[in-house]
Scaffold this active site. Structure first.
Site, PDB file in Angstrom:
ATOM      1  N   HIS A 142       0.861  -1.183   0.000  1.00 33.94           N
ATOM      2  CA  HIS A 142       0.000   0.000   0.000  1.00 33.94           C
ATOM      3  C   HIS A 142       0.895   1.229   0.000  1.00 33.94           C
ATOM      4  O   HIS A 142       1.741   1.409   0.880  1.00 33.94           O
ATOM      5  CB  HIS A 142      -0.933  -0.005   1.206  1.00 33.94           C
ATOM      6  CG  HIS A 142      -2.015  -1.030   1.111  1.00 33.94           C
ATOM      7  ND1 HIS A 142      -2.444  -1.784   2.186  1.00 33.94           N
ATOM      8  CD2 HIS A 142      -2.758  -1.443   0.045  1.00 33.94           C
ATOM      9  CE1 HIS A 142      -3.403  -2.609   1.794  1.00 33.94           C
ATOM     10  NE2 HIS A 142      -3.605  -2.417   0.492  1.00 33.94           N
ATOM     11  N   ALA A 143       0.695   2.092  -0.993  1.00 37.10           N
ATOM     12  CA  ALA A 143       1.665   3.127  -1.333  1.00 37.10           C
ATOM     13  C   ALA A 143       1.987   4.085  -0.196  1.00 37.10           C
ATOM     14  O   ALA A 143       3.140   4.497  -0.021  1.00 37.10           O
ATOM     15  CB  ALA A 143       1.154   3.904  -2.545  1.00 37.10           C
ATOM     16  N   ARG A 144       0.990   4.463   0.587  1.00 35.02           N
ATOM     17  CA  ARG A 144       1.160   5.532   1.571  1.00 35.02           C
ATOM     18  C   ARG A 144       1.845   5.091   2.850  1.00 35.02           C
ATOM     19  O   ARG A 144       2.145   5.911   3.722  1.00 35.02           O
ATOM     20  CB  ARG A 144      -0.201   6.119   1.910  1.00 35.02           C
ATOM     21  CG  ARG A 144      -1.188   5.128   2.519  1.00 35.02           C
ATOM     22  CD  ARG A 144      -2.583   5.693   2.504  1.00 35.02           C
ATOM     23  NE  ARG A 144      -3.611   4.782   3.029  1.00 35.02           N
ATOM     24  CZ  ARG A 144      -4.908   5.037   2.948  1.00 35.02           C
ATOM     25  NH1 ARG A 144      -5.321   6.152   2.379  1.00 35.02           N
ATOM     26  NH2 ARG A 144      -5.791   4.184   3.435  1.00 35.02           N
ATOM     27  N   GLU A 145       2.130   3.801   2.982  1.00 39.10           N
ATOM     28  CA  GLU A 145       2.669   3.250   4.223  1.00 39.10           C
ATOM     29  C   GLU A 145       4.194   3.326   4.211  1.00 39.10           C
ATOM     30  O   GLU A 145       4.903   2.326   4.166  1.00 39.10           O
ATOM     31  CB  GLU A 145       2.143   1.825   4.405  1.00 39.10           C
ATOM     32  CG  GLU A 145       0.617   1.798   4.521  1.00 39.10           C
ATOM     33  CD  GLU A 145      -0.009   0.407   4.424  1.00 39.10           C
ATOM     34  OE1 GLU A 145       0.757  -0.591   4.361  1.00 39.10           O
ATOM     35  OE2 GLU A 145      -1.249   0.309   4.411  1.00 39.10           O
ATOM     36  N   ARG A 195      -3.218   4.999  -1.901  1.00 36.60           N
ATOM     37  CA  ARG A 195      -3.098   3.640  -1.380  1.00 36.60           C
ATOM     38  C   ARG A 195      -2.872   2.597  -2.480  1.00 36.60           C
ATOM     39  O   ARG A 195      -2.077   1.671  -2.328  1.00 36.60           O
ATOM     40  CB  ARG A 195      -4.376   3.298  -0.610  1.00 36.60           C
ATOM     41  CG  ARG A 195      -4.591   1.828  -0.250  1.00 36.60           C
ATOM     42  CD  ARG A 195      -5.961   1.663   0.413  1.00 36.60           C
ATOM     43  NE  ARG A 195      -6.389   0.281   0.551  1.00 36.60           N
ATOM     44  CZ  ARG A 195      -6.274  -0.425   1.664  1.00 36.60           C
ATOM     45  NH1 ARG A 195      -5.715   0.106   2.728  1.00 36.60           N
ATOM     46  NH2 ARG A 195      -6.718  -1.671   1.722  1.00 36.60           N
ATOM     47  N   ASN A 212      -3.549  -5.547  -2.313  1.00 36.94           N
ATOM     48  CA  ASN A 212      -3.680  -6.586  -1.289  1.00 36.94           C
ATOM     49  C   ASN A 212      -5.092  -7.156  -1.227  1.00 36.94           C
ATOM     50  O   ASN A 212      -5.470  -7.798  -0.245  1.00 36.94           O
ATOM     51  CB  ASN A 212      -3.270  -6.057   0.088  1.00 36.94           C
ATOM     52  CG  ASN A 212      -2.826  -7.176   1.009  1.00 36.94           C
ATOM     53  OD1 ASN A 212      -2.133  -8.100   0.583  1.00 36.94           O
ATOM     54  ND2 ASN A 212      -3.217  -7.110   2.279  1.00 36.94           N
ATOM     55  N   ARG A 213      -5.863  -6.951  -2.277  1.00 36.41           N
ATOM     56  CA  ARG A 213      -7.128  -7.670  -2.493  1.00 36.41           C
ATOM     57  C   ARG A 213      -7.108  -8.369  -3.846  1.00 36.41           C
ATOM     58  O   ARG A 213      -8.118  -8.911  -4.279  1.00 36.41           O
ATOM     59  CB  ARG A 213      -8.320  -6.697  -2.467  1.00 36.41           C
ATOM     60  CG  ARG A 213      -8.506  -5.897  -1.188  1.00 36.41           C
ATOM     61  CD  ARG A 213      -8.857  -6.753  -0.002  1.00 36.41           C
ATOM     62  NE  ARG A 213      -9.313  -5.960   1.136  1.00 36.41           N
ATOM     63  CZ  ARG A 213      -8.521  -5.343   2.002  1.00 36.41           C
ATOM     64  NH1 ARG A 213      -7.203  -5.415   1.857  1.00 36.41           N
ATOM     65  NH2 ARG A 213      -9.027  -4.650   3.013  1.00 36.41           N
ATOM     66  N   HIS A 263       3.293  -3.734   6.569  1.00 41.78           N
ATOM     67  CA  HIS A 263       2.309  -2.681   6.338  1.00 41.78           C
ATOM     68  C   HIS A 263       2.399  -1.675   7.483  1.00 41.78           C
ATOM     69  O   HIS A 263       3.181  -1.818   8.409  1.00 41.78           O
ATOM     70  CB  HIS A 263       0.886  -3.267   6.341  1.00 41.78           C
ATOM     71  CG  HIS A 263       0.573  -4.194   5.217  1.00 41.78           C
ATOM     72  ND1 HIS A 263      -0.468  -3.975   4.339  1.00 41.78           N
ATOM     73  CD2 HIS A 263       1.134  -5.371   4.827  1.00 41.78           C
ATOM     74  CE1 HIS A 263      -0.525  -4.956   3.463  1.00 41.78           C
ATOM     75  NE2 HIS A 263       0.434  -5.817   3.741  1.00 41.78           N
ATOM     76  N   GLU A 338       1.646  -5.202  10.720  1.00 46.60           N
ATOM     77  CA  GLU A 338       1.269  -3.786  10.679  1.00 46.60           C
ATOM     78  C   GLU A 338       2.151  -3.047  11.687  1.00 46.60           C
ATOM     79  O   GLU A 338       2.059  -3.265  12.898  1.00 46.60           O
ATOM     80  CB  GLU A 338      -0.206  -3.607  11.048  1.00 46.60           C
ATOM     81  CG  GLU A 338      -1.188  -4.260  10.074  1.00 46.60           C
ATOM     82  CD  GLU A 338      -1.513  -3.372   8.903  1.00 46.60           C
ATOM     83  OE1 GLU A 338      -0.963  -2.242   8.830  1.00 46.60           O
ATOM     84  OE2 GLU A 338      -2.311  -3.796   8.045  1.00 46.60           O
TER      85      GLU A 338
END
Length: 380
Positions: A142-145, A195, A212-213, A263, A338
């Site tokens: 996820h890009a923003r992480e 994201r 991630n889906r 993540h 996470e």
């Protein structure tokens, strides 16, 4: 419909941005655009759900964080450090430099290219020999992480600098630092909170798929959306996203004994399944190793993590990479971790916390690596 079910419906069918996944216990962080806020408040009040406004102006908050980010960058004196965040191109250049600096253990291959043509690099760290068990680690799905790629590069640096506690003698380590390179790059140039991937969706003005889906294991069986504008859009078909195809092919080639995907945020150490509340056959082994890893992590600074299967810890979310790794990819252990924090900073974790995140999480990482080293499949 339960409150949890309603939140999941909102996530799948609206453009509300769920910064944390809906879950049965605890909090859920939701970002709403100004014009959506009255609707959200009314919906929550109608269901007698308590809420608090944590950030009244996200844009101003991001602006302030961006100033701090630029200040940290201005103080950076090396190509790679862990006092500031780094762009995708900088990370790739650093990976290439490792091959020159540590030729006896480091090798880099171009595993594929992203939708927008960025090179996706695979780093292998190995002391040589054949028949070793492998641990594969990725970040940035996820890009923003941003703390995810930063923490993964911290692991890499520890290993190449010789602080591997002997793991490298018996285990091969593979890393793909940022497996959503177009999205990650977009967070640097246009939208810090992006994201998804950056692929076009024919017939829709909305861009991208939730990578991630998008994995082909019980795809679209819950916790994902068929709406291209939703943050959890699973794509038109499984593995529609070229980046996830690249990672899948790498995993099929390596068949790592352990798959780790990092993540943020929420401080969770989770194992499959994400598509059902049922547990894998080896869930006790998964849980035992997770407990040991988190104990080592927590021992450093006291940072606490929740442990459990994805569905039972947060909520159903089918099509995840860890489910595929365990259920279809042949891995024995698969975890989604996470990282920091629990919401004070969220995706904007200050650069001043990168080193602490790296130090504590590397202790958990070493527990996993040393367990595999001490219990090779050949002796199982």
């Amino acid at each position: 419909m339960t409150d949890l079910g309603y939140l999941n419906w909102l996530q799948a069918h609206t453009r509300l941005d769920f910064w944390t996944e809906p879950r049965s216990l605890g909090y859920v962080d939701i970002m709403a655009r100004r014009w959506d806020l009255p609707m959200l408040k009314q919906a929550l009040r109608r269901r007698d759900m308590d809420f608090t406004v944590l950030v009244t102006d996200v844009a101003s908050h991001l602006h302030e964080q961006d100033k701090l980010h630029k200040l940290a960058r201005s103080k950076s004196t090396t190509k790679m450090d862990w006092t500031s965040y780094h762009s995708y191109d900088e990370i790739n250049a650093w990976l290439d430099d490792l091959v020159t600096t540590y030729p006896d253990i480091a090798s880099v291959t171009e595993a594929g290219t992203s939708y927008e043509g960025r090179a996706m690099k695979l780093l292998k760290l190995s002391s040589g020999g054949t028949g070793k068990d492998a641990v594969f680690t990725d970040g940035g799905i996820h890009a923003r992480e941003w703390i995810s790629p930063a923490t993964v590069t911290y692991f890499i640096n520890e290993i190449v600098e010789g602080r591997d506690d002997g793991m490298l003698a018996d285990v091969d380590f593979y890393f793909m630092v940022s497996i959503n390179p177009d999205g990650y790059s977009y967070t640097w140039t246009d939208d810090r909170l992006w994201r998804k991937t950056r692929s076009d969706n024919p017939g829709s003005v909305c861009i991208g798929t939730d990578p991630n889906r998008n994995w082909d294991f019980h795809w679209m069986e819950g916790g994902a959306s068929d709406q291209p504008c939703a943050e959890t859009y699973a794509g038109p078909v499984p593995f529609s996203e070229i980046e996830m195809q690249v990672v899948r092919d790498v995993l099929n080639d390596i068949v790592p004994r352990v798959y780790l995907t990092f993540h943020s945020y929420s401080q969770l150490w989770m194992y499959p399944w994400g598509y059902t509340s049922d547990l894998p056959e080896n869930w006790m082994d998964l849980d035992s190793l997770a407990q040991d890893a988190v104990a080592a992590l927590t021992a450093v600074y006291g940072t606490t993590y929740e442990i459990g299967s994805s569905t039972n810890t947060i909520y159903i979310a089918a099509g995840g990479s860890d489910d595929w790794a365990l259920g279809a990819g042949g891995s024995e252990y698969a975890y989604t971790i996470e990282l920091r924090d629990k919401g004070r900073y969220g995706f904007e974790l200050p650069a001043s916390q990168i080193i602490e995140s790296g130090i504590e999480t590397y202790e958990g990482f070493k527990v996993v690596g040393k367990f595999i080293a001490a219990n090779p499949l050949s002796k199982a």
